[in-house]
Design an enzyme around this catalytic site. Structure first.
Site, mmCIF file in Angstrom:
data_model
loop_
_atom_site.group_PDB
_atom_site.id
_atom_site.type_symbol
_atom_site.label_atom_id
_atom_site.label_comp_id
_atom_site.label_asym_id
_atom_site.label_seq_id
_atom_site.Cartn_x
_atom_site.Cartn_y
_atom_site.Cartn_z
ATOM 1 N N ARG A 239 -1.215 -0.771 -8.407
ATOM 2 C CA ARG A 239 -2.620 -0.183 -8.203
ATOM 3 C C ARG A 239 -2.778 1.308 -8.206
ATOM 4 O O ARG A 239 -1.912 1.869 -7.468
ATOM 5 C CB ARG A 239 -2.907 -0.725 -6.873
ATOM 6 C CG ARG A 239 -4.518 -0.252 -6.417
ATOM 7 C CD ARG A 239 -4.698 -0.352 -4.813
ATOM 8 N NE ARG A 239 -4.615 -1.593 -4.528
ATOM 9 C CZ ARG A 239 -4.338 -2.123 -2.778
ATOM 10 N NH1 ARG A 239 -3.902 -0.955 -2.285
ATOM 11 N NH2 ARG A 239 -4.320 -3.312 -2.745
ATOM 12 N N ASP B 26 0.906 -1.241 -0.090
ATOM 13 C CA ASP B 26 0.021 -0.133 0.064
ATOM 14 C C ASP B 26 0.885 1.169 0.060
ATOM 15 O O ASP B 26 1.992 1.433 0.499
ATOM 16 C CB ASP B 26 -0.939 -0.009 1.372
ATOM 17 C CG ASP B 26 -1.853 -1.022 1.156
ATOM 18 O OD1 ASP B 26 -2.313 -1.457 0.121
ATOM 19 O OD2 ASP B 26 -2.637 -1.070 2.429
HETATM 20 C C1 LIG Z 1 -8.954 -1.064 -3.367
HETATM 21 C C2 LIG Z 1 -8.374 0.160 -2.877
HETATM 22 C C3 LIG Z 1 -7.206 0.093 -2.242
HETATM 23 C C4 LIG Z 1 -6.575 1.389 -2.128
HETATM 24 N N1 LIG Z 1 -5.536 1.692 -1.266
HETATM 25 C C5 LIG Z 1 -4.757 2.807 -1.080
HETATM 26 C C6 LIG Z 1 -3.565 2.902 -0.737
HETATM 27 O O1 LIG Z 1 -2.669 2.178 -0.812
HETATM 28 N N2 LIG Z 1 -3.286 4.410 -0.387
HETATM 29 C C7 LIG Z 1 -4.028 5.384 -0.270
HETATM 30 O O2 LIG Z 1 -3.681 6.338 -0.220
HETATM 31 N N3 LIG Z 1 -5.337 5.365 -0.384
HETATM 32 C C8 LIG Z 1 -5.773 3.904 -1.009
HETATM 33 N N4 LIG Z 1 -6.994 3.929 -1.257
HETATM 34 C C9 LIG Z 1 -8.099 4.954 -1.048
HETATM 35 C C10 LIG Z 1 -8.288 5.751 -2.176
HETATM 36 O O3 LIG Z 1 -6.975 6.543 -2.177
HETATM 37 C C11 LIG Z 1 -9.544 6.799 -2.103
HETATM 38 O O4 LIG Z 1 -9.405 7.589 -0.715
HETATM 39 C C12 LIG Z 1 -10.478 5.988 -1.893
HETATM 40 O O5 LIG Z 1 -10.885 4.973 -2.764
HETATM 41 C C13 LIG Z 1 -11.815 7.045 -2.228
HETATM 42 O O6 LIG Z 1 -11.584 7.684 -3.435
HETATM 43 P P1 LIG Z 1 -12.654 7.037 -4.721
HETATM 44 O O7 LIG Z 1 -11.876 7.018 -5.989
HETATM 45 O O8 LIG Z 1 -13.280 5.703 -4.423
HETATM 46 O O9 LIG Z 1 -13.948 8.043 -4.997
HETATM 47 P P2 LIG Z 1 -14.663 9.124 -4.154
HETATM 48 O O10 LIG Z 1 -14.476 10.419 -5.207
HETATM 49 O O11 LIG Z 1 -14.030 9.434 -2.898
HETATM 50 O O12 LIG Z 1 -16.111 8.734 -4.225
HETATM 51 C C14 LIG Z 1 -16.701 8.307 -5.566
HETATM 52 C C15 LIG Z 1 -18.001 7.798 -5.198
HETATM 53 O O13 LIG Z 1 -18.022 6.679 -4.463
HETATM 54 C C16 LIG Z 1 -18.633 6.334 -3.313
HETATM 55 N N5 LIG Z 1 -17.800 6.237 -2.238
HETATM 56 C C17 LIG Z 1 -16.819 6.564 -2.106
HETATM 57 N N6 LIG Z 1 -15.977 6.045 -0.933
HETATM 58 C C18 LIG Z 1 -17.024 5.872 -0.158
HETATM 59 C C19 LIG Z 1 -17.200 5.222 1.166
HETATM 60 N N7 LIG Z 1 -16.208 5.118 2.002
HETATM 61 N N8 LIG Z 1 -18.463 4.793 1.644
HETATM 62 C C20 LIG Z 1 -19.344 4.653 0.785
HETATM 63 N N9 LIG Z 1 -19.226 5.105 -0.454
HETATM 64 C C21 LIG Z 1 -18.285 5.777 -1.040
HETATM 65 C C22 LIG Z 1 -19.573 7.369 -3.167
HETATM 66 O O14 LIG Z 1 -20.799 7.174 -3.824
HETATM 67 C C23 LIG Z 1 -18.955 8.433 -3.956
HETATM 68 O O15 LIG Z 1 -19.731 9.737 -4.296
HETATM 69 C C24 LIG Z 1 -7.608 2.507 -1.845
HETATM 70 C C25 LIG Z 1 -8.752 2.433 -2.503
HETATM 71 C C26 LIG Z 1 -9.325 1.351 -2.852
HETATM 72 C C27 LIG Z 1 -10.784 1.173 -3.337
#
Ligand SMILES: Cc1cc2nc3c(=O)[nH]c(=O)nc-3n(C[C@H](O)[C@H](O)[C@H](O)COP(=O)(O)OP(=O)(O)OC[C@H]3O[C@@H](n4cnc5c(N)ncnc54)[C@H](O)[C@@H]3O)c2cc1C
Length: 314
Positions: free
Chosen positions: A181, A130
């Site tokens: 990723r 990560d």
């Molecule tokens: C598999 C995976 C691994 C990850 N690994 C890392 C990592 O190693 N380091 C790191 O810094 N970040 C990591 N992240 C987190 C990532 O950086 C984001 O903070 C997170 O995914 C929210 O951004 P988004 O692109 O999903 O969309 P957003 O713009 O936050 O959300 C888009 C839409 O998705 C839905 N949504 C988003 N989050 C949520 C929630 N928590 N609950 C319910 N609905 C939600 C909502 O409908 C929202 O309108 C990871 C995320 C995923 C999915």
């Protein structure tokens, strides 16, 4: 404002001590963290597999400074890999270098991590490192590349589209031939190093994603953002990139409807399943992403309590 507040709470030790002691917060976290024990995550991996979802299991923890704690974390990963094999399941595992002892020393990190890498190789388990806050980006990529150069190949790393430096890091990982990723990034970062406006972050995400899909090795598109998921699908269709050449990754408990929809359309979907007792900062980051989760979690909690009958029906 709310996002910033939750991200500050994620890093606050005092608030963590108060909140993790309350059964209410613990119950709220269950939406995103299936449990504290290896058997809880194994059960979640099995349930995911039954619905066609692949998984990557993450033992929660970061910024570990005690050698005993870092060894214990490595021990949990060894137990996890064993349990998954015993159950005849398959998973990836997601780890953080600072949980494995990177802040103690590079030599300690290597010594602590080696048995996990060996076990992963023996069981055919892919390990994903990560990405943490920008204070660690260079160290994470250096540690990753050093493992790669020592012949470990069942490993991949994470890059964050909100960081201004990431195009260079994508180039570096494509040159290495390593699996990336791509996510937006989950930490509170300064505008000096990170884009802070969502349209700009999305634009960068799409550019980097297209680059990884065209020239990288089996990228993982980690987002719940439907505009980005559509952009990935459209780019793949336009360029004739098969659905076996990339995967989508989503968090456990988030957008389960979208997870199912993507599987039904023939995409590989992997859920990131965290477990362990260090769920507090993880929960705060999920609340920062979507403050409505707080209302949603309180609602589920009340509905499932003896007072559930008081909640208005919709
Ligand atoms: C598999 C995976 C691994 C990850 N690994 C890392 C990592 O190693 N380091 C790191 O810094 N970040 C990591 N992240 C987190 C990532 O950086 C984001 O903070 C997170 O995914 C929210 O951004 P988004 O692109 O999903 O969309 P957003 O713009 O936050 O959300 C888009 C839409 O998705 C839905 N949504 C988003 N989050 C949520 C929630 N928590 N609950 C319910 N609905 C939600 C909502 O409908 C929202 O309108 C990871 C995320 C995923 C999915």
């Amino acid at each position: 404002m709310l996002r910033k507040g939750f991200l500050e709470l994620a890093g606050s030790d005092g608030v963590r001590r108060i909140l993790t002691g309350t059964p209410v917060t613990r119950a709220m976290s269950q939406r995103f963290v299936p449990g504290e024990r290896v058997e809880d995550v194994v059960a979640a991996i099995r349930t995911a597999a039954d619905s066609g979802l692949a998984a990557t299991a993450n033992y929660l923890g970061e910024a570990v400074r005690s050698p005993d704690d870092a060894r214990a974390a490595a021990g949990v990963y060894l137990d996890l890999l064993q349990a998954v094999e015993d159950e005849g399941l398959q998973t990836h595992a997601s780890l953080k270098f600072t949980q494995m002892g990177q802040d103690i020393s590079d030599a300690f990190l290597e010594e602590n991590l080696t048995p996990v890498l060996e076990r992963a190789r023996a069981t055919g388990t892919f390990l994903r490192f990560d990405m943490e806050s920008s204070a660690y980006t260079t160290r994470t990529l250096d540690a990753f590349e050093s493992l790669w150069n020592r012949g470990w190949r069942e490993i991949g790393v994470v890059l964050q589209a909100y960081l201004k430096r990431t195009a260079g890091d994508v180039r570096r990982m494509i040159d290495l031939g390593a699996r990336v990723r791509l996510c937006k990034g989950a930490y509170a970062e300064s505008p000096d190093v990170a884009y802070t406006e969502m349209p700009r972050i999305r634009r960068n995400f799409v550019e980097l994603m297209e680059w990884l899909m065209a020239d990288g090795v089996y990228p993982a598109i980690a987002t719940h953002d439907e505009s980005l998921i559509s952009a990935a699908r459209e780019f793949a269709d336009r360029r004739g990139i098969g659905r076996d050449r990339f995967e989508f990754q989503l968090l456990y408990g988030v957008r389960r409807d979208l997870q199912v929809q993507l599987i039904e359309e023939g995409y590989t979907v992997r859920v990131y399943v965290p477990f362990g007792d260090q769920w507090y900062p993880y929960l705060m980051r999920r609340l920062a992403e979507r403050p409505e989760n707080l209302a949603f979690m309180v609602e589920s909690l009340v509905k499932e309590s003896p007072l559930g009958f008081l909640w208005p029906r919709r």
